[in-house]
Design an enzyme around this catalytic site. Structure first.
Site, short mmCIF file in Angstrom:
data_model
loop_
_atom_site.label_atom_id
_atom_site.label_comp_id
_atom_site.label_asym_id
_atom_site.label_seq_id
_atom_site.Cartn_x
_atom_site.Cartn_y
_atom_site.Cartn_z
N THR A 75 30.64 48.27 31.61
CA THR A 75 31.40 49.15 30.72
C THR A 75 32.25 50.15 31.50
O THR A 75 31.93 50.50 32.64
CB THR A 75 30.41 49.93 29.83
N ASP A 76 33.29 50.65 30.84
CA ASP A 76 34.11 51.71 31.46
C ASP A 76 33.36 53.03 31.57
O ASP A 76 33.76 53.92 32.31
CB ASP A 76 35.42 51.90 30.68
N GLU A 77 32.23 53.16 30.83
CA GLU A 77 31.52 54.45 30.81
C GLU A 77 30.93 54.80 32.17
O GLU A 77 30.58 55.96 32.40
CB GLU A 77 30.43 54.45 29.74
N LYS A 81 23.78 51.53 33.16
CA LYS A 81 24.77 50.47 33.42
C LYS A 81 25.31 50.62 34.86
O LYS A 81 25.51 49.64 35.56
CB LYS A 81 25.92 50.51 32.41
N TYR A 93 22.63 55.97 29.03
CA TYR A 93 23.18 54.60 28.90
C TYR A 93 24.10 54.29 30.08
O TYR A 93 23.92 53.28 30.78
CB TYR A 93 23.95 54.46 27.57
P1 NAD Z 1 24.62 44.76 21.37
O1 NAD Z 1 23.70 45.93 21.36
O2 NAD Z 1 25.36 44.39 20.13
O3 NAD Z 1 23.81 43.45 21.81
C1 NAD Z 1 22.87 43.47 22.85
C2 NAD Z 1 22.10 42.15 22.80
O4 NAD Z 1 21.16 42.15 23.89
C3 NAD Z 1 21.29 41.96 21.52
O5 NAD Z 1 21.43 40.65 21.05
C4 NAD Z 1 19.86 42.22 21.95
O6 NAD Z 1 18.89 41.50 21.20
C5 NAD Z 1 19.90 41.76 23.41
N1 NAD Z 1 18.87 42.42 24.22
C6 NAD Z 1 18.60 43.75 24.31
N2 NAD Z 1 17.56 43.96 25.13
C7 NAD Z 1 17.18 42.74 25.59
C8 NAD Z 1 16.18 42.30 26.50
N3 NAD Z 1 15.32 43.17 27.08
N4 NAD Z 1 16.08 40.98 26.77
C9 NAD Z 1 16.92 40.10 26.19
N5 NAD Z 1 17.85 40.45 25.30
C10 NAD Z 1 18.00 41.76 25.02
O7 NAD Z 1 25.60 45.02 22.59
P2 NAD Z 1 27.18 44.73 22.72
O8 NAD Z 1 27.92 45.86 22.16
O9 NAD Z 1 27.46 43.35 22.30
O10 NAD Z 1 27.31 44.82 24.33
C11 NAD Z 1 27.06 43.68 25.14
C12 NAD Z 1 27.26 44.06 26.60
O11 NAD Z 1 28.60 44.49 26.80
C13 NAD Z 1 26.37 45.19 27.08
O12 NAD Z 1 25.95 44.91 28.39
C14 NAD Z 1 27.27 46.41 27.04
O13 NAD Z 1 26.87 47.37 28.00
C15 NAD Z 1 28.61 45.80 27.39
N6 NAD Z 1 29.79 46.49 26.83
C16 NAD Z 1 29.86 46.81 25.51
C17 NAD Z 1 31.01 47.40 25.01
C18 NAD Z 1 31.15 47.75 23.54
O14 NAD Z 1 32.13 48.39 23.17
N7 NAD Z 1 30.25 47.35 22.66
C19 NAD Z 1 32.09 47.68 25.86
C20 NAD Z 1 31.96 47.35 27.22
C21 NAD Z 1 30.82 46.74 27.69
O1 DAU Z 2 33.42 52.38 26.31
C1 DAU Z 2 32.58 51.27 26.16
C2 DAU Z 2 31.36 51.67 25.37
O2 DAU Z 2 31.77 51.84 24.02
C3 DAU Z 2 30.24 50.64 25.45
O3 DAU Z 2 29.79 50.55 26.77
C4 DAU Z 2 29.08 51.04 24.53
O4 DAU Z 2 28.08 50.02 24.54
C5 DAU Z 2 29.62 51.21 23.13
O5 DAU Z 2 28.56 51.65 22.28
C6 DAU Z 2 30.77 52.21 23.10
O6 DAU Z 2 30.30 53.55 23.37
P1 DAU Z 2 30.85 54.84 22.55
O7 DAU Z 2 29.84 55.90 22.66
O8 DAU Z 2 32.25 55.14 22.94
O9 DAU Z 2 30.88 54.17 21.06
P2 DAU Z 2 30.43 54.75 19.64
O10 DAU Z 2 30.89 53.76 18.62
O11 DAU Z 2 28.99 55.16 19.63
O12 DAU Z 2 31.30 56.07 19.50
C7 DAU Z 2 32.72 56.04 19.59
C8 DAU Z 2 33.20 57.48 19.53
O13 DAU Z 2 32.94 58.00 18.20
C9 DAU Z 2 32.49 58.41 20.49
O14 DAU Z 2 33.41 59.39 20.95
C10 DAU Z 2 31.42 59.07 19.64
C11 DAU Z 2 32.07 59.14 18.26
N1 DAU Z 2 31.13 59.04 17.11
C12 DAU Z 2 30.26 58.00 17.08
C13 DAU Z 2 29.38 57.86 16.02
C14 DAU Z 2 28.38 56.71 15.98
C15 DAU Z 2 31.20 59.96 16.07
O15 DAU Z 2 32.03 60.90 16.08
N2 DAU Z 2 30.33 59.82 15.03
C16 DAU Z 2 29.40 58.82 14.96
O16 DAU Z 2 28.62 58.76 13.98
#
Ligand code: NAD
Ligand code: DAU
Length: 353
Positions: A134-136, A163, A159
């Protein structure tokens, strides 16, 4: 079954991004065996893959990535030659409540997979351990600039710290043991099948139900949004053409202040529900800020664009329209994942397989 050209383990394939990637790989590469390894935590839902679950080149394994024996067994049984690792605890707010769960899965789970890959891949065959990050990990930006692949790691939440740690282990296995690895760091994804604890699906659902929209702080934080299928396409490209040992940033170059995004979600959802656009703006409620809330993320994906020719295919306008429509038309999915019933149903279905 025909001989498979590649045998790829995708971890976390029942989650949001993982399910889009599994679907893309299963459909695009009938000559690849795609093994989806997922523990089915609250975030994992096999219903996300119902359309491809019977495909000849698809297998599902309900396994925890921290369970070294079970991971070994899956590698052996399917003769896995490559890994695309997405399984993770992914929600920042949950990491504030329970950092240990994040260290366990994101750090120890990644280390477990690396260790098994290192043990197994001693032949001359083609192997790759692709880590999805992730970019985080880069921390927070001020008003200007964007993260590049050489930006300093400066995670702020448990988190992002977990990562960042997993990224370091992946690089350490490359540098120390010669494991063929690649890492990508992506910005915020949105689209169908995202668990409704994240901003976009949570708010669409709340607007529909006319519940409050809890905007953290003043809504001034900025995120760089990318349609999930564009992320899946980038992973496919990097998996096939990325250079071993390298890192690629993936981002939409599409920055939005949270408050502006929330107003767009209200207007779009209202319109699609036949309400007056903006009618539900009064649901917006400013609440206490997230602890350690990163102000701004922005990704510079020049390397990926110039080296591999990737670019996002779905405009934000189109992606948001598709996403809101999907949540409004998939009531059943939303109700099931919010009630938790799906987990009982699918646990029965997959236990003992
Ligand atoms: P998600 O939470 O929707 O899915 C995570 C999946 O991993 C689920 O299916 C869960 O059952 C599985 N999982 C969790 N713990 C596990 C374990 N111990 N063993 C096996 N499986 C397990 O997540 P997502 O949003 O699809 O993110 C997927 C990946 O991409 C993550 O590594 C996240 O850090 C990365 N990522 C997410 C975003 C985003 O915006 N969502 C952006 C950049 C990177
Ligand atoms: O940047 C990549 C990341 O994006 C991934 O690595 C993470 O897995 C993914 O969850 C996401 O993280 P964020 O914290 O940016 O996403 P989230 O949807 O939780 O929140 C987006 C923005 O909105 C953040 O600034 C927090 C804000 N927010 C979020 C929630 C859930 C609110 O203001 N209210 C809310 O209820």
């Amino acid at each position: 079954m025909q001989t498979m050209e590649r045998k790829i383990l995708i971890t976390g394939g029942a989650g949001f991004i993982g399910s889009h990637l599994v679907r893309l790989m299963v459909n695009r590469y009938p000559n690849y065996l795609i093994v989806n390894l997922d523990a089915l935590t609250y975030a994992g839902n096999p219903a996300n893959l119902r359309d491809i679950e019977e495909a000849a080149n698809y297998r599902f394994e309900r396994v925890d990535i921290c369970d070294v024996e079970a991971v070994r067994e899956v590698f052996e049984r399917h003769a896995i030659d490559s890994v695309i690792h997405l399984a993770a605890e992914s929600h920042v707010d949950r990491s504030i409540d329970d950092p240990f769960a994040f260290a366990r899965t994101n750090v120890l789970g990644t280390l477990t997979l690396l260790q098994v890959a290192k043990e197994r891949w001693t032949d001359d065959a083609q192997h790759l351990f692709y880590h999805v990050s992730t970019d985080e990990v880069y921390g927070s930006l001020g008003a200007e600039g964007a993260f590049t692949e050489s930006s300093r790691y400066e995670p702020h939440s448990p988190y992002s710290a977990s990562k960042a740690s997993s990224d370091h282990f992946v690089r350490a296995f490359h540098d120390t043991f010669g494991l063929p690895t690649v890492i990508s760091n992506c910005s915020n994804n949105y689209g169908p099948y995202q668990f409704p604890e994240k901003l976009i699906p949570l708010f669409i659902n709340n607007i529909r139900e006319r519940r409050a929209l809890p905007v953290y702080g003043r809504g001034e934080n900025v995120r760089d949004w990318l349609y999930v299928e564009d992320h899946a396409r980038a992973i496919d490209l990097i998996f096939h053409r990325g250079r071993v040992g390298e890192t690629y940033n993936i981002g939409g170059s599409n920055e939005w202040r949270n408050i502006d995004l929330v107003r767009l979600l209200v207007a779009t959802t209202d319109r699609l529900l036949g309400r007056a656009e903006g009618e539900d703006d009064n649901l917006i409620t400013f609440v206490r800020d997230r602890a350690g809330h990163d102000l701004r993320y922005a990704i510079d994906s020049t390397k990926l664009r110039e080296e591999l020719g990737w670019h996002p295919e779905v405009s934000f306008e189109e992606g948001i329209e598709r996403t809101v429509r999907w949540y409004l038309h998939n009531d059943e999915w939303l109700t099931a994942v919010t009630s938790g019933e799906y987990r009982n149903y699918y646990s029965r279905m997959y236990d003992g397989r």
